[in-house]
Design an enzyme around this catalytic site. Sequence first.
Site, mmCIF file in Angstrom:
data_model
loop_
_atom_site.group_PDB
_atom_site.id
_atom_site.type_symbol
_atom_site.label_atom_id
_atom_site.label_comp_id
_atom_site.label_asym_id
_atom_site.label_seq_id
_atom_site.Cartn_x
_atom_site.Cartn_y
_atom_site.Cartn_z
ATOM 1 C CE1 TYR A 50 -3.257 -2.783 0.234
ATOM 2 C CE2 TYR A 50 -3.684 -2.213 2.517
ATOM 3 C CZ TYR A 50 -3.954 -2.986 1.407
ATOM 4 O OH TYR A 50 -4.921 -3.953 1.479
ATOM 5 C CG HIS A 121 -1.942 -8.590 -0.106
ATOM 6 N ND1 HIS A 121 -1.396 -7.333 -0.112
ATOM 7 C CD2 HIS A 121 -3.264 -8.397 -0.292
ATOM 8 C CE1 HIS A 121 -2.337 -6.435 -0.296
ATOM 9 N NE2 HIS A 121 -3.478 -7.051 -0.420
ATOM 10 N N PRO A 201 -16.030 -3.072 2.478
ATOM 11 C CG PRO A 201 -16.259 -2.413 4.712
ATOM 12 C CD PRO A 201 -15.229 -2.620 3.639
ATOM 13 C CG LEU A 202 -18.899 1.144 3.337
ATOM 14 C CD1 LEU A 202 -18.565 2.548 3.844
ATOM 15 C CD2 LEU A 202 -20.322 0.767 3.710
ATOM 16 N NE ARG A 204 -12.780 -2.662 -5.290
ATOM 17 C CZ ARG A 204 -11.687 -3.146 -4.693
ATOM 18 N NH1 ARG A 204 -10.884 -2.312 -4.079
ATOM 19 N NH2 ARG A 204 -11.405 -4.428 -4.718
ATOM 20 N N GLY A 205 -16.726 2.385 -1.735
ATOM 21 C CA GLY A 205 -17.361 3.695 -1.582
ATOM 22 C C GLY A 205 -18.669 3.852 -2.319
ATOM 23 C CG PHE A 206 -20.873 2.372 -6.398
ATOM 24 C CD1 PHE A 206 -21.951 3.245 -6.455
ATOM 25 C CD2 PHE A 206 -20.376 1.881 -7.593
ATOM 26 C CE1 PHE A 206 -22.516 3.628 -7.666
ATOM 27 C CE2 PHE A 206 -20.934 2.250 -8.816
ATOM 28 C CZ PHE A 206 -22.005 3.124 -8.850
ATOM 29 C CB SER A 208 -20.697 5.879 0.841
ATOM 30 O OG SER A 208 -20.310 6.551 -0.355
#
Length: 321
Positions: A50, A121, A201-202, A204-206, A208
């Site tokens: 990362y 990973h 868990p969201l 990738r923000g979609f 939200s």
Amino acid sequence: MERRKLGGLGLEVSALGLGTMMMPDNEESVRTIHGALELGVTMFDTADIYGGGFMAGRFGDNERLVGRALKGRRDKAVIATKFGIVTPDLRAHGHPAYVKKSVDASLLQLGIDYIDLYYQHRIDPNTPIEETVGAMAELVQAGKIRYIGLSEAAPEQIRRAHSVHPLTAVETEYPLWSREVEDEVLPVLKELGIGFVPYSPLGRGFLSGQIRTFDDLPADDYRRYYPRFQGENFVKNLEVVSLIEKFAARKGCTPSQLALAWLLAQGEQIVPIPGTKRLDRVRENLGALDVTLSAEELAEIERISPKGIAAGERYPTFLQS
């Protein structure tokens, strides 16, 4: 803060962790990590790959950020990191010598004496997983790591790894609209007593509800390359998000809180790690712990967002293994 147990070896963490993958190396990120810790979050998830430098062969940028932010607060935090993706072709690597080299690098980058939870990973198809986990077990014995995990592992791989050394957690993508793990992975984890850590868990923000058009994504945002954010897929997925938003409004919570509350209700061994660089989002996400869903409400959510509803693949072709 609600706490949950991962695996059968004693690791206990906050019911929601914090994914740090998308955090830039700046003071706002440090303040967000500090604030999350003060709010009761104890689990912080990073990886050696990362950060901005990995394509140039410079690993550890995000680990250095997390280590700097948690300096002086080590006793309050559970630090999870990962090894096993190498550049330039992003292939998986699990040779025992590489495992031992990687852990020493991560310890140095994090500035700590031991890693709480160490994940492979991605699974190396060219190295038997028994050899990789055997090397990780040696790291436990050496005191360099406390617990062992896998990321994006198949059921057979999980069983084989667990037979070498008990796994504490498996990490895989698991948002409301992408639930492939329910078919085989989650039953195996439940059978073996292994914890589950859902990343993204969201969606990738979609999920939200904050992304309304493709242009809401910054020009340098990696999600522009992901199929679910492109073209017709974007339009179809936005329709699903709209239904989730309406349900959340009736429930008196945000779409993010609803999606996380649904995920928390799927099992006591589940600890999601929503990622954000903003403290206000951390506060919002933690509000999911106050959202209780009845059996009828869970059934309605299933109708709104049934298994397989998301349009498009999880990853772009160049990242699919």
